[in-house]
Design a protein around this motif. Sequence first.
Motif, PDB file in Angstrom:
ATOM      1  N   ALA A  20       0.831  -1.207   0.000  1.00  0.00           N
ATOM      2  CA  ALA A  20       0.000   0.000   0.000  1.00  0.00           C
ATOM      3  C   ALA A  20       0.865   1.256   0.000  1.00  0.00           C
ATOM      4  N   TYR A  21       0.408   2.251  -0.738  1.00  0.00           N
ATOM      5  CA  TYR A  21       1.094   3.548  -0.793  1.00  0.00           C
ATOM      6  C   TYR A  21       0.288   4.510   0.075  1.00  0.00           C
ATOM      7  N   VAL A  22       0.742   4.717   1.308  1.00  0.00           N
ATOM      8  CA  VAL A  22      -0.041   5.481   2.289  1.00  0.00           C
ATOM      9  C   VAL A  22       0.821   6.501   3.040  1.00  0.00           C
ATOM     10  N   PRO A  23       1.477   7.428   2.326  1.00  0.00           N
ATOM     11  CA  PRO A  23       2.362   8.372   2.998  1.00  0.00           C
ATOM     12  C   PRO A  23       1.631   9.389   3.879  1.00  0.00           C
ATOM     13  N   TYR A  24       0.326   9.517   3.728  1.00  0.00           N
ATOM     14  CA  TYR A  24      -0.422  10.532   4.472  1.00  0.00           C
ATOM     15  C   TYR A  24      -1.124   9.946   5.680  1.00  0.00           C
ATOM     16  N   SER A  25      -1.883   8.894   5.497  1.00  0.00           N
ATOM     17  CA  SER A  25      -2.618   8.296   6.611  1.00  0.00           C
ATOM     18  C   SER A  25      -1.819   7.221   7.329  1.00  0.00           C
ATOM     19  N   ARG A  26      -0.881   6.610   6.622  1.00  0.00           N
ATOM     20  CA  ARG A  26      -0.136   5.461   7.152  1.00  0.00           C
ATOM     21  C   ARG A  26      -1.064   4.284   7.489  1.00  0.00           C
ATOM     22  N   GLY A  43      -5.732  -6.152  -4.271  1.00  0.00           N
ATOM     23  CA  GLY A  43      -5.482  -4.722  -4.433  1.00  0.00           C
ATOM     24  C   GLY A  43      -5.153  -4.095  -3.092  1.00  0.00           C
ATOM     25  N   CYS A  44      -4.437  -2.990  -3.136  1.00  0.00           N
ATOM     26  CA  CYS A  44      -4.105  -2.241  -1.917  1.00  0.00           C
ATOM     27  C   CYS A  44      -4.490  -0.783  -2.126  1.00  0.00           C
ATOM     28  N   ASN A  45      -4.607  -0.059  -1.019  1.00  0.00           N
ATOM     29  CA  ASN A  45      -4.950   1.347  -1.149  1.00  0.00           C
ATOM     30  C   ASN A  45      -3.739   2.151  -1.624  1.00  0.00           C
ATOM     31  N   VAL A  46      -4.029   3.165  -2.444  1.00  0.00           N
ATOM     32  CA  VAL A  46      -3.006   4.036  -3.012  1.00  0.00           C
ATOM     33  C   VAL A  46      -3.485   5.462  -2.793  1.00  0.00           C
ATOM     34  N   GLU A  47      -2.813   6.163  -1.882  1.00  0.00           N
ATOM     35  CA  GLU A  47      -3.226   7.529  -1.558  1.00  0.00           C
ATOM     36  C   GLU A  47      -2.643   8.534  -2.545  1.00  0.00           C
ATOM     37  N   ASN A  48      -3.208   9.729  -2.519  1.00  0.00           N
ATOM     38  CA  ASN A  48      -2.739  10.836  -3.319  1.00  0.00           C
ATOM     39  C   ASN A  48      -2.887  12.092  -2.488  1.00  0.00           C
ATOM     40  N   VAL A  49      -1.943  12.990  -2.585  1.00  0.00           N
ATOM     41  CA  VAL A  49      -1.999  14.213  -1.794  1.00  0.00           C
ATOM     42  C   VAL A  49      -3.261  15.020  -2.106  1.00  0.00           C
ATOM     43  N   GLY A  54      -7.260   9.207  -4.250  1.00  0.00           N
ATOM     44  CA  GLY A  54      -6.633   7.907  -4.046  1.00  0.00           C
ATOM     45  C   GLY A  54      -7.527   6.776  -4.507  1.00  0.00           C
ATOM     46  N   THR A  55      -7.010   5.566  -4.362  1.00  0.00           N
ATOM     47  CA  THR A  55      -7.753   4.365  -4.742  1.00  0.00           C
ATOM     48  C   THR A  55      -7.829   3.435  -3.548  1.00  0.00           C
ATOM     49  N   GLU A  58     -10.202  -2.286  -2.243  1.00  0.00           N
ATOM     50  CA  GLU A  58     -11.263  -3.042  -2.901  1.00  0.00           C
ATOM     51  C   GLU A  58     -11.386  -2.661  -4.373  1.00  0.00           C
ATOM     52  N   ALA A  59     -11.292  -1.361  -4.655  1.00  0.00           N
ATOM     53  CA  ALA A  59     -11.375  -0.893  -6.042  1.00  0.00           C
ATOM     54  C   ALA A  59     -10.199  -1.420  -6.862  1.00  0.00           C
ATOM     55  N   GLY A  60      -9.015  -1.473  -6.249  1.00  0.00           N
ATOM     56  CA  GLY A  60      -7.850  -2.011  -6.942  1.00  0.00           C
ATOM     57  C   GLY A  60      -8.011  -3.486  -7.284  1.00  0.00           C
ATOM     58  N   ALA A  61      -8.571  -4.256  -6.343  1.00  0.00           N
ATOM     59  CA  ALA A  61      -8.797  -5.687  -6.591  1.00  0.00           C
ATOM     60  C   ALA A  61      -9.833  -5.884  -7.700  1.00  0.00           C
ATOM     61  N   ILE A  62     -10.880  -5.072  -7.673  1.00  0.00           N
ATOM     62  CA  ILE A  62     -11.909  -5.166  -8.716  1.00  0.00           C
ATOM     63  C   ILE A  62     -11.318  -4.800 -10.075  1.00  0.00           C
ATOM     64  N   ALA A  63     -10.501  -3.762 -10.111  1.00  0.00           N
ATOM     65  CA  ALA A  63      -9.871  -3.366 -11.376  1.00  0.00           C
ATOM     66  C   ALA A  63      -8.985  -4.482 -11.917  1.00  0.00           C
TER      67      ALA A  63
END
Length: 136
Positions: A20-26, A43-49, A54-55, A58-63
């Motif tokens: 997971a890419y989670v630099p903001y929420s960790r 799928g894993c969560n992917v944050e964005n500033v 972000g994604t 669950e959405a990543g796994a579905i994609a």
Amino acid sequence: MQQETRMRLLEAATAVRENAYVPYSRFKVGAAIRAASGAIYAGCNVENVAYPEGTCAEAGAIAAMVAAGETRIEEVLVIADSPLPVTPCGGCRQKIAEFAAPGVKVTMTTLEGNARSLTVAELLPGVFTQAHMERA
């Protein structure tokens, strides 16, 4: 077989959670789904500033499932490092419902093994469907 499948889902979700890419929420989340073919997609969560761009996991796994040419979810597992099992957000509940029957089981678990399972219908009563857009 069901326990074996659940273990495969847990292993896939746990492993992908580490990416997971989670630099903001960790707050790392992993998700794995079993498609109608039996294949597992993760799928894993992917944050964005620029929240909320972000994604979710669950959405990543579905994609990943759709990219592989599949469109039917048979089971979902979500894992996060939380004291209580983390449910999918509202948007992901709708995304899951797009590809899963109302009785499909969604298991939410913590890293410590505290788990809760609900059906898609229990997670999203009154789901919006294509039938709502059809005119008589």
